[in-house]
Motif scaffolding. Structure first.
Motif, PDB file in Angstrom:
ATOM      1  N   GLN A 145       0.820  -1.206   0.000  1.00 52.37           N
ATOM      2  CA  GLN A 145       0.000   0.000   0.000  1.00 52.37           C
ATOM      3  C   GLN A 145       0.858   1.263   0.000  1.00 52.37           C
ATOM      4  O   GLN A 145       0.534   2.241  -0.666  1.00 52.37           O
ATOM      5  CB  GLN A 145      -0.941  -0.003   1.214  1.00 52.37           C
ATOM      6  CG  GLN A 145      -2.013  -1.077   1.149  1.00 52.37           C
ATOM      7  CD  GLN A 145      -3.139  -0.716   0.200  1.00 52.37           C
ATOM      8  OE1 GLN A 145      -3.708   0.351   0.273  1.00 52.37           O
ATOM      9  NE2 GLN A 145      -3.442  -1.610  -0.728  1.00 52.37           N
ATOM     10  N   ARG A 146       1.956   1.223   0.734  1.00 52.89           N
ATOM     11  CA  ARG A 146       2.885   2.360   0.695  1.00 52.89           C
ATOM     12  C   ARG A 146       3.511   2.493  -0.682  1.00 52.89           C
ATOM     13  O   ARG A 146       3.680   3.583  -1.220  1.00 52.89           O
ATOM     14  CB  ARG A 146       4.029   2.146   1.699  1.00 52.89           C
ATOM     15  CG  ARG A 146       3.671   2.444   3.136  1.00 52.89           C
ATOM     16  CD  ARG A 146       4.927   2.287   3.981  1.00 52.89           C
ATOM     17  NE  ARG A 146       4.610   2.285   5.398  1.00 52.89           N
ATOM     18  CZ  ARG A 146       5.218   3.055   6.301  1.00 52.89           C
ATOM     19  NH1 ARG A 146       6.175   3.873   5.937  1.00 52.89           N
ATOM     20  NH2 ARG A 146       4.877   2.989   7.557  1.00 52.89           N
ATOM     21  N   LEU A 147       3.881   1.329  -1.223  1.00 57.22           N
ATOM     22  CA  LEU A 147       4.514   1.294  -2.529  1.00 57.22           C
ATOM     23  C   LEU A 147       3.569   1.879  -3.569  1.00 57.22           C
ATOM     24  O   LEU A 147       3.956   2.668  -4.432  1.00 57.22           O
ATOM     25  CB  LEU A 147       4.835  -0.163  -2.873  1.00 57.22           C
ATOM     26  CG  LEU A 147       5.752  -0.394  -4.052  1.00 57.22           C
ATOM     27  CD1 LEU A 147       7.143   0.086  -3.713  1.00 57.22           C
ATOM     28  CD2 LEU A 147       5.770  -1.867  -4.426  1.00 57.22           C
ATOM     29  N   SER A 148       2.305   1.481  -3.444  1.00 61.32           N
ATOM     30  CA  SER A 148       1.283   1.932  -4.363  1.00 61.32           C
ATOM     31  C   SER A 148       1.130   3.451  -4.276  1.00 61.32           C
ATOM     32  O   SER A 148       1.021   4.131  -5.295  1.00 61.32           O
ATOM     33  CB  SER A 148      -0.015   1.221  -3.991  1.00 61.32           C
ATOM     34  OG  SER A 148      -0.972   1.371  -4.959  1.00 61.32           O
ATOM     35  N   THR A 184       4.055  11.843  -1.622  1.00 59.70           N
ATOM     36  CA  THR A 184       5.191  11.837  -0.713  1.00 59.70           C
ATOM     37  C   THR A 184       4.954  10.793   0.373  1.00 59.70           C
ATOM     38  O   THR A 184       3.838  10.287   0.519  1.00 59.70           O
ATOM     39  CB  THR A 184       5.362  13.207  -0.033  1.00 59.70           C
ATOM     40  OG1 THR A 184       4.176  13.456   0.731  1.00 59.70           O
ATOM     41  CG2 THR A 184       5.534  14.316  -1.052  1.00 59.70           C
ATOM     42  N   GLN A 185       6.012  10.503   1.129  1.00 56.14           N
ATOM     43  CA  GLN A 185       5.869   9.523   2.203  1.00 56.14           C
ATOM     44  C   GLN A 185       4.749   9.938   3.167  1.00 56.14           C
ATOM     45  O   GLN A 185       3.916   9.121   3.572  1.00 56.14           O
ATOM     46  CB  GLN A 185       7.189   9.384   2.975  1.00 56.14           C
ATOM     47  CG  GLN A 185       7.064   8.372   4.083  1.00 56.14           C
ATOM     48  CD  GLN A 185       8.354   8.091   4.830  1.00 56.14           C
ATOM     49  OE1 GLN A 185       8.492   7.043   5.416  1.00 56.14           O
ATOM     50  NE2 GLN A 185       9.298   9.011   4.829  1.00 56.14           N
ATOM     51  N   TRP A 186       4.726  11.226   3.476  1.00 55.05           N
ATOM     52  CA  TRP A 186       3.713  11.731   4.403  1.00 55.05           C
ATOM     53  C   TRP A 186       2.308  11.593   3.813  1.00 55.05           C
ATOM     54  O   TRP A 186       1.372  11.149   4.477  1.00 55.05           O
ATOM     55  CB  TRP A 186       4.031  13.185   4.787  1.00 55.05           C
ATOM     56  CG  TRP A 186       2.853  13.871   5.391  1.00 55.05           C
ATOM     57  CD1 TRP A 186       2.192  14.945   4.900  1.00 55.05           C
ATOM     58  CD2 TRP A 186       2.172  13.502   6.611  1.00 55.05           C
ATOM     59  NE1 TRP A 186       1.135  15.268   5.718  1.00 55.05           N
ATOM     60  CE2 TRP A 186       1.100  14.399   6.774  1.00 55.05           C
ATOM     61  CE3 TRP A 186       2.363  12.501   7.552  1.00 55.05           C
ATOM     62  CZ2 TRP A 186       0.224  14.335   7.842  1.00 55.05           C
ATOM     63  CZ3 TRP A 186       1.474  12.427   8.621  1.00 55.05           C
ATOM     64  CH2 TRP A 186       0.428  13.346   8.767  1.00 55.05           C
ATOM     65  N   GLN A 187       2.157  11.954   2.531  1.00 56.52           N
ATOM     66  CA  GLN A 187       0.838  11.823   1.897  1.00 56.52           C
ATOM     67  C   GLN A 187       0.399  10.367   1.842  1.00 56.52           C
ATOM     68  O   GLN A 187      -0.772  10.056   2.049  1.00 56.52           O
ATOM     69  CB  GLN A 187       0.874  12.396   0.474  1.00 56.52           C
ATOM     70  CG  GLN A 187       0.949  13.915   0.431  1.00 56.52           C
ATOM     71  CD  GLN A 187       1.144  14.435  -0.984  1.00 56.52           C
ATOM     72  OE1 GLN A 187       1.847  13.820  -1.791  1.00 56.52           O
ATOM     73  NE2 GLN A 187       0.541  15.575  -1.292  1.00 56.52           N
ATOM     74  N   ARG A 190      -0.802   9.515   5.272  1.00 55.34           N
ATOM     75  CA  ARG A 190      -2.017  10.252   5.603  1.00 55.34           C
ATOM     76  C   ARG A 190      -3.239   9.695   4.868  1.00 55.34           C
ATOM     77  O   ARG A 190      -4.304   9.532   5.453  1.00 55.34           O
ATOM     78  CB  ARG A 190      -1.766  11.726   5.252  1.00 55.34           C
ATOM     79  CG  ARG A 190      -2.956  12.609   5.035  1.00 55.34           C
ATOM     80  CD  ARG A 190      -3.389  13.237   6.328  1.00 55.34           C
ATOM     81  NE  ARG A 190      -4.468  14.178   6.111  1.00 55.34           N
ATOM     82  CZ  ARG A 190      -5.703  13.835   5.785  1.00 55.34           C
ATOM     83  NH1 ARG A 190      -6.000  12.576   5.614  1.00 55.34           N
ATOM     84  NH2 ARG A 190      -6.644  14.748   5.625  1.00 55.34           N
ATOM     85  N   TYR A 191      -3.109   9.433   3.577  1.00 56.27           N
ATOM     86  CA  TYR A 191      -4.290   9.062   2.791  1.00 56.27           C
ATOM     87  C   TYR A 191      -4.438   7.555   2.587  1.00 56.27           C
ATOM     88  O   TYR A 191      -5.547   7.060   2.443  1.00 56.27           O
ATOM     89  CB  TYR A 191      -4.255   9.753   1.421  1.00 56.27           C
ATOM     90  CG  TYR A 191      -4.297  11.254   1.518  1.00 56.27           C
ATOM     91  CD1 TYR A 191      -5.458  11.896   1.922  1.00 56.27           C
ATOM     92  CD2 TYR A 191      -3.170  12.019   1.242  1.00 56.27           C
ATOM     93  CE1 TYR A 191      -5.498  13.281   2.038  1.00 56.27           C
ATOM     94  CE2 TYR A 191      -3.195  13.402   1.354  1.00 56.27           C
ATOM     95  CZ  TYR A 191      -4.358  14.024   1.761  1.00 56.27           C
ATOM     96  OH  TYR A 191      -4.390  15.380   1.880  1.00 56.27           O
ATOM     97  N   ALA A 192      -3.326   6.827   2.547  1.00 58.88           N
ATOM     98  CA  ALA A 192      -3.432   5.395   2.231  1.00 58.88           C
ATOM     99  C   ALA A 192      -3.281   4.524   3.475  1.00 58.88           C
ATOM    100  O   ALA A 192      -4.096   3.637   3.720  1.00 58.88           O
ATOM    101  CB  ALA A 192      -2.379   5.010   1.192  1.00 58.88           C
ATOM    102  N   VAL A 193      -2.247   4.772   4.273  1.00 59.72           N
ATOM    103  CA  VAL A 193      -1.923   3.842   5.359  1.00 59.72           C
ATOM    104  C   VAL A 193      -2.731   4.116   6.628  1.00 59.72           C
ATOM    105  O   VAL A 193      -3.377   3.211   7.172  1.00 59.72           O
ATOM    106  CB  VAL A 193      -0.405   3.872   5.662  1.00 59.72           C
ATOM    107  CG1 VAL A 193      -0.086   2.957   6.824  1.00 59.72           C
ATOM    108  CG2 VAL A 193       0.383   3.468   4.428  1.00 59.72           C
ATOM    109  N   LEU A 194      -2.720   5.367   7.102  1.00 59.57           N
ATOM    110  CA  LEU A 194      -3.349   5.643   8.402  1.00 59.57           C
ATOM    111  C   LEU A 194      -4.849   5.324   8.459  1.00 59.57           C
ATOM    112  O   LEU A 194      -5.306   4.749   9.448  1.00 59.57           O
ATOM    113  CB  LEU A 194      -3.083   7.090   8.834  1.00 59.57           C
ATOM    114  CG  LEU A 194      -1.645   7.363   9.281  1.00 59.57           C
ATOM    115  CD1 LEU A 194      -1.509   8.810   9.749  1.00 59.57           C
ATOM    116  CD2 LEU A 194      -1.211   6.411  10.381  1.00 59.57           C
TER     117      LEU A 194
END
Ligand code: ATP
Ligand code: MG
Lengths: 246, 286
Positions: free
Chosen positions: B182-185, B192-195, B198-202
């Motif tokens: 999911q991060r990779l995606s 960005t890592q933060w985005q 914020r939008y995918a992982v959290l």
């Protein structure tokens, strides 16, 4: 030249995975990477849009050096899209949100414009009725098509596709491949790793056979798949024919 | 050869299983009701016949005293309620911040990760009661200019810090449970890592840990009562004052009933939510 890769080396620990790869991709060209499992196809694709750092070598996009931290990876990834084997849609978002997240947040596209674009593309690829569905309500083939569309909404200059049909049931492969065929006709530059030799022959302008981290043979599909010169290519294809995949 | 998983062996087993559960559903409620009733009767008989019961009743279940002290204890309990409400909000926010700090990847974020780990190790390792004595008495005694001197404030700070250390680890387990793909995606879309976080992982991570957060909340409801050691006039402290005056423990029992009135529904809600969440997931996976 759209993409120029020179002397690419990449290791994971002591595992030397890419051993000096040279690869050029022309504008509007469709290049298929083939080769045995573990030869480094996925790794190579991921180095192109900087998801993997290379140890040595250079990557240029439209002549601009993008490797070695010469460019902002996030910007490069907006220009070079990638689709993975296992769709990787965001399960907590509708298809539409999946498609517009990148363009809105990364590319800074206007939300209404992004939605219109996404709906238009979904419509074109037969997913118009799935706009507001969550990914787990879609079939594998539909999810993979949605994932391809997601990579297209931001208008990438190059699209990388990593075994996008490998996780699909055989009867769903066709619908995904036809999407790629249409993109090829429309002139999108693509690099795809695939085990579908028939499809490679069909859609590729050039086939690149890799083995153990090196490019062994490259040329038009009729030559590499039909009358390969290198012994290793011949052996690989013989095994593929045995497996009934050609 | 017949393998133990062959269809032949399997079919009748499922059949039996089903009919068994049907019976369970029809008769189960009755059995549960009768056995519970019998249990309560036995317990009451045993307690009621014990020689000491009148004494016990006088010092723990003096309803007259409970009635007299009800408004004082209730006022104290309202303090508990706002403390654990404010505390919970602060804990969820601070813990999330720490968990995010801890899960940032890359060498540039090493100091941030290090800070988060130090925080977690420190506040998880100190007993809350010790933290309360240190901060709750110690800091107000310094009379630092510009900082509040109230025991409630510093006591709540200690509870929030301690709970945040635990809760950060809860969030982190939720973050770790989101597949790397999911991060990779997210990264491959140019986020960005933060985005990506914020939008995918959290959003997925938080959904993973809501049951655990609810359990933490039930626990916090009781632990804010520890602030009574700082003299904060919450329910336990008020009950303690009355007990000290009357040498009767009934105010404690009344306070206990108030806590139970909140924590039992909360716990049942957490169970219900967890079960519903699990059902929804297995449905989605199927
Ligand atoms: N993130 C990673 N960490 C460590 N080793 C890796 C990683 N990714 C790939 N490798 C290793 O690199 C080698 C090449 O893997 P890669 O996935 O690129 O092969 P592939 O050609 O795509 O194979 P397949 O056809 O099975 O997809 C393998 O030996 C693999 O174990
Ligand atoms: Mg691969």
């Amino acid at each position: 030249m759209k993409l120029e890769m020179r002397e690419i080396h990449k290791s994971f620990g002591s595992n030397h995975v890419l051993k000096g790869i040279d690869l050029d991709v022309d504008e509007h060209e469709v290049v298929c990477l083939i080769g045995p499992s573990g030869c480094g196809k996925s790794t190579l694709l991921r180095t192109i849009n900087l998801l993997e750092k290379i140890d040595q070598g250079t990557i240029r996009l439209e002549g601009q050096l993008i490797s070695d931290g010469a460019a902002n990876p996030n910007e490069i990834r907006q220009r070079i899209g990638i689709v993975f084997q296992s769709y990787n849609l965001f399960p907590h978002m509708t298809v539409l949100k999946n498609l517009t997240l990148g363009p809105i947040k990364a590319n800074g596209m206007d939300p209404t414009a992004a939605e219109a674009k996404a709906k238009d593309l979904l419509d074109r690829f037969g997913l118009a009725d799935k706009v507001h569905e969550y990914p787990d309500r879609l079939s594998g083939g539909q999810q993979q098509r949605a994932a391809i569309v997601r990579a297209l909404v931001g208008d990438p200059e190059v699209l990388l596709l990593d075994e996008i049909t490998s996780a699909l049931d055989p009867e769903l492969v066709g619908e995904v491949l036809s999407v790629i065929r249409e993109l090829a006709t429309r002139g999108l530059t693509m690099v795809l790793a695939t085990h579908e030799m028939g499809f490679a022959r069909d859609v590729a302008n050039r086939v690149v056979f890799m083995d153990a981290g090196s490019v062994v043979e490259t040329g038009p599909p009729s030559q590499v798949l039909g009358t390969p010169v290198e012994a290793r290519t011949q052996q690989f294809l013989a095994r593929v024919i045995e497996g009934g995949r050609l | 050869m017949n393998s133990p998983l062959s269809a032949q062996d399997h079919e009748p087993l499922t059949g039996r299983g089903r009919s068994y559960f049907d019976q369970e559903g029809a008769r189960g409620a009755l059995i549960a009701f009768v056995s519970t009733l019998a249990f309560i009767v036995v317990v009451l008989l045993v307690i009621g016949r014990s020689e000491n019961w009148p004494t016990v009743q006088r010092s723990f279940f003096d309803f007259e005293l409970m009635w007299e002290s009800r408004s004082v204890i209730w006022r104290g309990f309202r303090t508990n309620v706002w403390m654990f409400m404010v505390g919970q909000v602060a804990i969820m926010a601070l813990a999330l911040l720490i968990a995010v700090m801890r899960s940032l990847k890359g060498p540039a974020f090493l100091p941030v990760r290090f800070l988060a780990i130090v925080f977690i190790d420190f506040f998880r390792g100190i007993p809350i009661i010790l933290g309360l004595l240190l901060f709750g008495f110690g800091i107000p005694a310094l009379r630092l200019p510009g900082l509040p001197n109230s025991a409630v404030f510093w006591g709540l700070v200690v509870v929030v810090l301690s709970y945040s250390a635990y809760t950060a680890e809860v969030y982190r387990s939720g973050i770790d449970a989101v597949p790397d793909s999911q991060r990779l995606s997210a990264a491959s879309l140019g986020l960005t890592q933060w985005q990506g976080l914020r939008y995918a992982v959290l959003p997925q991570a938080i959904r993973n840990v809501i049951p655990a957060l609810l359990n933490g909340f039930v626990s916090l409801q009781k632990d804010v009562a520890l602030l009574s050691v700082l003299g904060v006039r919450e329910a336990v402290r008020e009950a303690q004052i009355i007990t000290g005056r009357t040498f009767n423990y009934s105010p404690y029992v009344f306070a206990a009933a108030l806590f139970l009135a909140i924590s039992i529904p909360s716990a049942r809600f957490a169970d219900w939510y967890t079960a519903r969440d699990r059902a929804r997931r297995s449905q989605g996976a199927g």
